[in-house]
Scaffold this active site. Structure first.
Site, PDB file in Angstrom:
ATOM      1  N   HIS A 127       0.834  -1.239  -0.097  1.00 25.02           N
ATOM      2  CA  HIS A 127      -0.057   0.188   0.013  1.00 25.02           C
ATOM      3  C   HIS A 127       0.806   1.219  -0.063  1.00 25.02           C
ATOM      4  O   HIS A 127       0.454   2.412  -0.365  1.00 25.02           O
ATOM      5  CB  HIS A 127      -0.939   0.071   1.012  1.00 25.02           C
ATOM      6  CG  HIS A 127      -0.286   0.344   2.503  1.00 25.02           C
ATOM      7  ND1 HIS A 127      -0.005  -0.979   3.264  1.00 25.02           N
ATOM      8  CD2 HIS A 127      -0.024   1.482   3.070  1.00 25.02           C
ATOM      9  CE1 HIS A 127       0.566  -0.188   4.511  1.00 25.02           C
ATOM     10  NE2 HIS A 127       0.435   1.253   4.289  1.00 25.02           N
ATOM     11  N   ASP A 157       0.142  -7.635   1.231  1.00 27.53           N
ATOM     12  CA  ASP A 157       0.499  -6.395   1.673  1.00 27.53           C
ATOM     13  C   ASP A 157       2.036  -6.071   1.455  1.00 27.53           C
ATOM     14  O   ASP A 157       2.628  -5.451   2.251  1.00 27.53           O
ATOM     15  CB  ASP A 157      -0.085  -5.930   2.727  1.00 27.53           C
ATOM     16  CG  ASP A 157       0.111  -4.077   2.943  1.00 27.53           C
ATOM     17  OD1 ASP A 157       0.255  -3.621   1.715  1.00 27.53           O
ATOM     18  OD2 ASP A 157       0.002  -3.444   4.199  1.00 27.53           O
ATOM     19  N   SER A 235       4.730   2.449   7.985  1.00 28.48           N
ATOM     20  CA  SER A 235       4.534   1.302   6.925  1.00 28.48           C
ATOM     21  C   SER A 235       5.515   0.773   6.241  1.00 28.48           C
ATOM     22  O   SER A 235       6.201   1.523   5.610  1.00 28.48           O
ATOM     23  CB  SER A 235       3.280   1.591   6.309  1.00 28.48           C
ATOM     24  OG  SER A 235       2.261   1.804   6.973  1.00 28.48           O
TER      25      SER A 235
END
Length: 381
Positions: A127, A157, A235
């Site tokens: 993402h 992901d 992230s």
């Protein structure tokens, strides 16, 4: 032997020598407070000022990078299927009283990542880089370099980015996420809110948190839960153990009620996905087409096994003879204690190769063969 243990032995040996050569009358002359201060000063001098966290970050930190992304969002098409060219005509818009057409805009994002190969392979979250037109990788020393997305796997992901430039790059040491235990130290490194190379400390709060239980239905993940602070921008950054080895990839944080819980993808899972992405640009995920639930007794207690709650029509399980209400007790000869065991076993299987599944139906055991297919996730563009 750990540094603390080795130093402790050295201090004990030194104290023994002092007791032998020092006159016994000197010790009582020191007040309790003075003796405590002396011992504290000696311990501080022996152990030093740096913690194990500093040593861990020194080991992995040079390989942690910032990932900046850009993508161009085109102006919206006109209503009623009118062409973009007609809708961009100012006279046409003025005649029909339409507002000025918005120009294409550039959206920017930021995340983290870390280098897993010296030739410039960076592991991050899908993402962070998906649908990006441009990827720029930033280093701790201020250097910046263009990157190219090698492959993306939305289901886990995960994504791999290659640095567009020669050279040998620092590599983050990879640990063994299967060896993690609840209560182990967890060190999160990343770039939350654009603050480069931020370090937070916590523990491993839980293991094997299923993504579906967190409300994430389009992912197939069993996550590491930690209370180390993870925020937007973290992230794709590494979750380290006390030795400075990467044991997870920071991927999401719970907001709202219960905020403060962070989750990371285990590095053992990420390592195998990254290898597939480098080799073929995509990852393969076997599926058998069933919905699973816990097995409950008549008294409402949870029992071992996995209940087949639903079967996809025409799917591998349906074709293999599995029926709603069956209870899976073993997959490939390995006992099943919970639905998570079935998911793990299917994920480890090969697409197109028969998988032996043992079930009980109305109390009678059966051996069934199911041929997994590749999971295809349709995503809006």
């Amino acid at each position: 032997m750990s540094p603390i243990r080795a130093l402790s032995r050295g201090v004990v040996g030194l104290a023994t020598t002092v007791l032998v050569v020092s006159p016994p009358v000197l010790l009582p002359l020191l007040s309790p407070a003075a003796r405590a201060q002396s011992l504290a000063s000696s311990a501080a001098a022996s152990l030093g000022r740096q913690s194990f966290v500093a040593a861990a970050v020194r080991r992995a930190g040079p390989a942690v990078v910032t990932i900046d992304t850009e993508r161009t969002v085109a102006a919206q098409a006109g209503p009623g299927g009118l062409s973009r060219g007609l809708m961009s005509d100012p006279l046409f818009r003025q005649f029909f009283g339409l507002p000025p057409m918005s120009a294409p805009r550039t959206e920017r994002g930021q995340g983290s990542g870390f280098i897993i190969q010296a030739d410039g392979l960076v592991l991050t979250n899908a993402h962070v880089v998906e649908r990006s037109d441009r990827v720029t990788v930033g280093f701790q020393n201020g250097q910046r370099m263009e990157g190219k997305v090698v492959g993306i796997d939305p289901i886990t992901d995960l994504a791999v980015v290659r640095l567009l430039g020669g050279g040998s790059w620092p590599v983050a040491p990879l640990g063994n996420s299967d060896a993690l235990q609840v209560g182990d130290w967890a060190i999160a490194v990343g770039n939350p809110f654009g603050l480069d190379h931020t370090v937070t400390l916590g523990i491993v709060s839980s293991l094997n948190r299923n993504a579906a239980k967190l409300g994430i239905s389009d992912k197939r993940l069993d996550l590491i839960q930690t209370d180390a602070a993870i925020n937007p921008g973290n992230s794709g950054g590494p979750l380290l153990n006390a030795e400075g080895e990467v044991v997870g990839i920071n991927t999401l944080v719970r907001s709202g009620p219960g905020a403060g819980l962070g989750f990371a993808i285990p590095i053992n899972r990420a390592r195998s996905i990254a290898q597939q992405l480098v080799t073929s640009g995509k990852a393969s995920h076997p599926m058998i087409g069933v919905g699973l639930d816990r097995v409950r007794t008549a008294q409402g207690t949870v029992a071992e096994g996995a209940l087949i709650a639903s079967v996809q029509a025409g799917g591998p399980a349906d074709q293999g003879g599995i029926r709603q209400g069956d209870v899976i007790v073993a997959v490939a000869g390995r006992p099943v204690r919970s639905p998570a065991d079935v998911i793990s076993a299917v994920e480890a299987a090969d697409v197109g190769r028969p998988l032996l599944i043992s079930v009980t139906r109305a109390g009678v055991g059966q051996q069934l063969q199911v041929v997994p297919r590749a999971l295809v996730l349709s995503r809006p563009r």
